[in-house]
Design a protein around this motif. Structure first.
Motif, PDB file in Angstrom:
ATOM      1  N   ASN A   1      43.185  36.970  30.339  1.00  0.00           N
ATOM      2  CA  ASN A   1      42.456  38.369  30.564  1.00  0.00           C
ATOM      3  C   ASN A   1      42.804  38.913  31.741  1.00  0.00           C
ATOM      4  O   ASN A   1      42.145  40.162  31.853  1.00  0.00           O
ATOM      5  N   VAL A   2      43.642  38.266  32.707  1.00  0.00           N
ATOM      6  CA  VAL A   2      44.192  39.005  33.665  1.00  0.00           C
ATOM      7  C   VAL A   2      45.616  39.090  33.777  1.00  0.00           C
ATOM      8  O   VAL A   2      46.395  37.946  33.642  1.00  0.00           O
ATOM      9  N   LEU A   3      46.311  40.208  34.120  1.00  0.00           N
ATOM     10  CA  LEU A   3      47.858  40.567  34.139  1.00  0.00           C
ATOM     11  C   LEU A   3      48.259  40.717  35.712  1.00  0.00           C
ATOM     12  O   LEU A   3      47.565  42.037  36.153  1.00  0.00           O
ATOM     13  N   PHE A   4      49.080  40.142  36.530  1.00  0.00           N
ATOM     14  CA  PHE A   4      49.307  40.360  37.524  1.00  0.00           C
ATOM     15  C   PHE A   4      51.035  40.714  37.862  1.00  0.00           C
ATOM     16  O   PHE A   4      51.645  40.035  37.269  1.00  0.00           O
ATOM     17  N   VAL A   5      51.037  41.909  38.561  1.00  0.00           N
ATOM     18  CA  VAL A   5      52.487  42.404  38.526  1.00  0.00           C
ATOM     19  C   VAL A   5      52.977  42.740  40.254  1.00  0.00           C
ATOM     20  O   VAL A   5      52.025  43.734  40.535  1.00  0.00           O
ATOM     21  N   ASP A   6      53.779  41.858  40.796  1.00  0.00           N
ATOM     22  CA  ASP A   6      54.023  42.393  42.282  1.00  0.00           C
ATOM     23  C   ASP A   6      55.544  42.657  42.569  1.00  0.00           C
ATOM     24  O   ASP A   6      56.391  42.280  41.928  1.00  0.00           O
TER      25      ASP A   6
ATOM     26  N   MET B   1      44.164  36.969  46.489  1.00  0.00           N
ATOM     27  CA  MET B   1      42.616  36.122  45.960  1.00  0.00           C
ATOM     28  C   MET B   1      41.890  35.866  47.530  1.00  0.00           C
ATOM     29  O   MET B   1      40.580  35.909  46.988  1.00  0.00           O
ATOM     30  N   ASN B   2      42.402  35.234  48.261  1.00  0.00           N
ATOM     31  CA  ASN B   2      41.466  34.883  49.437  1.00  0.00           C
ATOM     32  C   ASN B   2      40.872  36.239  50.079  1.00  0.00           C
ATOM     33  O   ASN B   2      39.391  36.111  50.315  1.00  0.00           O
ATOM     34  N   ALA B   3      41.399  37.354  50.138  1.00  0.00           N
ATOM     35  CA  ALA B   3      40.659  38.581  50.626  1.00  0.00           C
ATOM     36  C   ALA B   3      39.848  39.037  49.785  1.00  0.00           C
ATOM     37  O   ALA B   3      38.732  39.532  50.271  1.00  0.00           O
ATOM     38  N   ALA B   4      39.957  38.757  48.354  1.00  0.00           N
ATOM     39  CA  ALA B   4      38.994  39.306  47.312  1.00  0.00           C
ATOM     40  C   ALA B   4      37.792  38.218  47.193  1.00  0.00           C
ATOM     41  O   ALA B   4      36.839  38.444  46.536  1.00  0.00           O
ATOM     42  N   GLY B   5      37.640  37.172  47.935  1.00  0.00           N
ATOM     43  CA  GLY B   5      36.643  36.306  47.898  1.00  0.00           C
ATOM     44  C   GLY B   5      36.821  35.132  46.772  1.00  0.00           C
ATOM     45  O   GLY B   5      35.897  34.599  46.420  1.00  0.00           O
ATOM     46  N   TYR B   6      38.100  34.947  46.444  1.00  0.00           N
ATOM     47  CA  TYR B   6      38.176  34.127  45.130  1.00  0.00           C
ATOM     48  C   TYR B   6      39.455  33.015  45.728  1.00  0.00           C
ATOM     49  O   TYR B   6      40.364  32.658  45.075  1.00  0.00           O
ATOM     50  N   GLY B   7      38.981  32.500  46.855  1.00  0.00           N
ATOM     51  CA  GLY B   7      39.897  31.478  47.432  1.00  0.00           C
ATOM     52  C   GLY B   7      39.807  30.059  46.533  1.00  0.00           C
ATOM     53  O   GLY B   7      38.699  30.113  45.636  1.00  0.00           O
TER      54      GLY B   7
ATOM     55  N   ASP C   1      37.900  44.451  40.374  1.00  0.00           N
ATOM     56  CA  ASP C   1      37.129  45.256  41.295  1.00  0.00           C
ATOM     57  C   ASP C   1      37.363  44.736  42.811  1.00  0.00           C
ATOM     58  O   ASP C   1      37.743  45.731  43.834  1.00  0.00           O
ATOM     59  N   LYS C   2      37.129  43.410  42.992  1.00  0.00           N
ATOM     60  CA  LYS C   2      37.410  42.685  44.268  1.00  0.00           C
ATOM     61  C   LYS C   2      38.646  42.913  44.782  1.00  0.00           C
ATOM     62  O   LYS C   2      39.098  43.318  46.114  1.00  0.00           O
ATOM     63  N   LEU C   3      39.651  42.546  43.780  1.00  0.00           N
ATOM     64  CA  LEU C   3      41.342  42.955  44.369  1.00  0.00           C
ATOM     65  C   LEU C   3      41.626  44.402  44.649  1.00  0.00           C
ATOM     66  O   LEU C   3      42.076  44.441  45.569  1.00  0.00           O
ATOM     67  N   ASN C   4      40.854  45.009  43.713  1.00  0.00           N
ATOM     68  CA  ASN C   4      41.269  46.429  43.897  1.00  0.00           C
ATOM     69  C   ASN C   4      40.936  47.248  45.090  1.00  0.00           C
ATOM     70  O   ASN C   4      41.602  47.906  45.756  1.00  0.00           O
ATOM     71  N   SER C   5      39.854  46.768  45.957  1.00  0.00           N
ATOM     72  CA  SER C   5      38.990  47.150  46.951  1.00  0.00           C
ATOM     73  C   SER C   5      39.532  46.266  48.224  1.00  0.00           C
ATOM     74  O   SER C   5      39.308  46.932  49.275  1.00  0.00           O
TER      75      SER C   5
ATOM     76  N   SER D   1      42.574  44.399  48.420  1.00  0.00           N
ATOM     77  CA  SER D   1      43.796  43.561  48.603  1.00  0.00           C
ATOM     78  C   SER D   1      44.860  44.740  48.083  1.00  0.00           C
ATOM     79  O   SER D   1      44.620  45.801  47.765  1.00  0.00           O
ATOM     80  N   MET D   2      46.320  44.295  48.051  1.00  0.00           N
ATOM     81  CA  MET D   2      47.339  44.904  47.777  1.00  0.00           C
ATOM     82  C   MET D   2      47.400  45.413  46.155  1.00  0.00           C
ATOM     83  O   MET D   2      48.087  46.249  45.545  1.00  0.00           O
ATOM     84  N   TYR D   3      46.827  44.534  45.607  1.00  0.00           N
ATOM     85  CA  TYR D   3      46.539  44.717  43.984  1.00  0.00           C
ATOM     86  C   TYR D   3      45.886  45.767  43.590  1.00  0.00           C
ATOM     87  O   TYR D   3      44.362  45.721  44.020  1.00  0.00           O
ATOM     88  N   LYS D   4      46.011  46.605  42.793  1.00  0.00           N
ATOM     89  CA  LYS D   4      45.384  47.654  42.388  1.00  0.00           C
ATOM     90  C   LYS D   4      45.091  47.944  40.907  1.00  0.00           C
ATOM     91  O   LYS D   4      46.290  47.403  40.240  1.00  0.00           O
ATOM     92  N   ARG D   5      43.982  48.413  40.278  1.00  0.00           N
ATOM     93  CA  ARG D   5      43.894  48.225  38.927  1.00  0.00           C
ATOM     94  C   ARG D   5      44.991  49.307  38.309  1.00  0.00           C
ATOM     95  O   ARG D   5      45.141  50.503  38.832  1.00  0.00           O
TER      96      ARG D   5
END
Length: 240
Positions: free
Chosen positions: A84-89, A106-112, A198-202, A204-208
């Motif tokens: 349910n999540v796709l990441f593209v870098d 992930m660490n920046a988002a609080g999901y370490g 939401d946490k990654l979007n706000s 980290s470098m990963y945006k919705r």
């Protein structure tokens, strides 16, 4: 240490041990040899995701079958665990850089990475299985300790693209159950997906970047995907 402080610590230790045991595979019989991931053949058609490839709909277990919450039932039905999540870098130049950038996000988002979770899962892209992150024993990405309700998940990759790398992920919210058998009951797929995005979007470098219809919502007499709406959130780093 005062007895009033010792008793809660002992209770927490007992709870932690019970929950860890619930996440561990049974040791009542000798383990069967695990199938070779190279022999994996999907039972469901993958989803064509532009720029990424053919993405499998489900998190895959060590036995090379779709994950079903360690056999827990939801309303008497088998609960399948969707991607349910796709990441593209688009900026990562090597697999190592893509992985490092993802872990930092992930660490920046609080999901370490945190302990107390089942491991050994796979994600499918292009007919190939990719191993999970994080790689620590008993670890998953999570926003809290395993002895409390938490959002958690696993990420699979890196998958090489024409420009950059991709990962897939399966995230969910779990609760805590003490009786009649300690464990982590399912609570939601959508809550964890949206909180992570939401946490990654706000932070980290990963945006919705929208959603991808994975066609993975199940609601049959024998199988369900709970509150999953069949979509994966798309998160992009390094450009749109």
């Amino acid at each position: 240490m005062k007895r009033s402080r010792l008793l809660p610590l002992l209770a927490l230790a007992a709870l932690s041990a019970a929950l860890l045991a619930a996440c561990a595979p049974s040791a009542s019989a000798p383990a069967e040899p695990l199938p070779d991931p190279a022999a994996y053949r999907p039972t469901d058609a993958p989803v064509s995701v532009p720029g990424v490839g053919e993405v499998g709909r489900w998190m895959i277990t060590k036995d090379l079958v779709p994950a079903t919450w360690l056999g827990e039932k939801l309303g008497g039905r088998t609960l399948r665990e969707p991607i349910n999540v796709l990441f593209v870098d688009r900026a990562a130049r090597t697999p190592e850089e893509a992985t490092s950038r993802l872990l930092a996000a992930m660490n920046a988002a609080g999901y370490g990475p945190k302990s107390g979770h089942s491991t050994g899962y796979w994600g499918e892209v292009g007919g190939r299985l990719y191993s999970m992150l994080p790689t620590g024993k008993g670890e998953a990405f999570s926003d809290g300790p395993f002895w409390l309700p938490n959002n958690h998940g696993r990420i699979f990759g890196p998958v090489p693209l024409a420009s950059g790398y991709a990962f897939t992920g399966a995230f969910s919210r779990e609760g805590i159950r003490l009786l009649p058998r300690p464990g982590h009951p399912y609570r939601s797929f959508q809550v964890a997906r949206e909180d992570l995005a939401d946490k990654l979007n706000s932070r980290s470098m990963y945006k919705r970047a929208g959603y991808v219809d994975m066609g993975s919502r199940l609601d049959t007499p024998t199988e369900t995907t709970g509150d999953h709406d069949g979509r994966a959130v798309l998160l992009v780093a390094g450009g749109s």
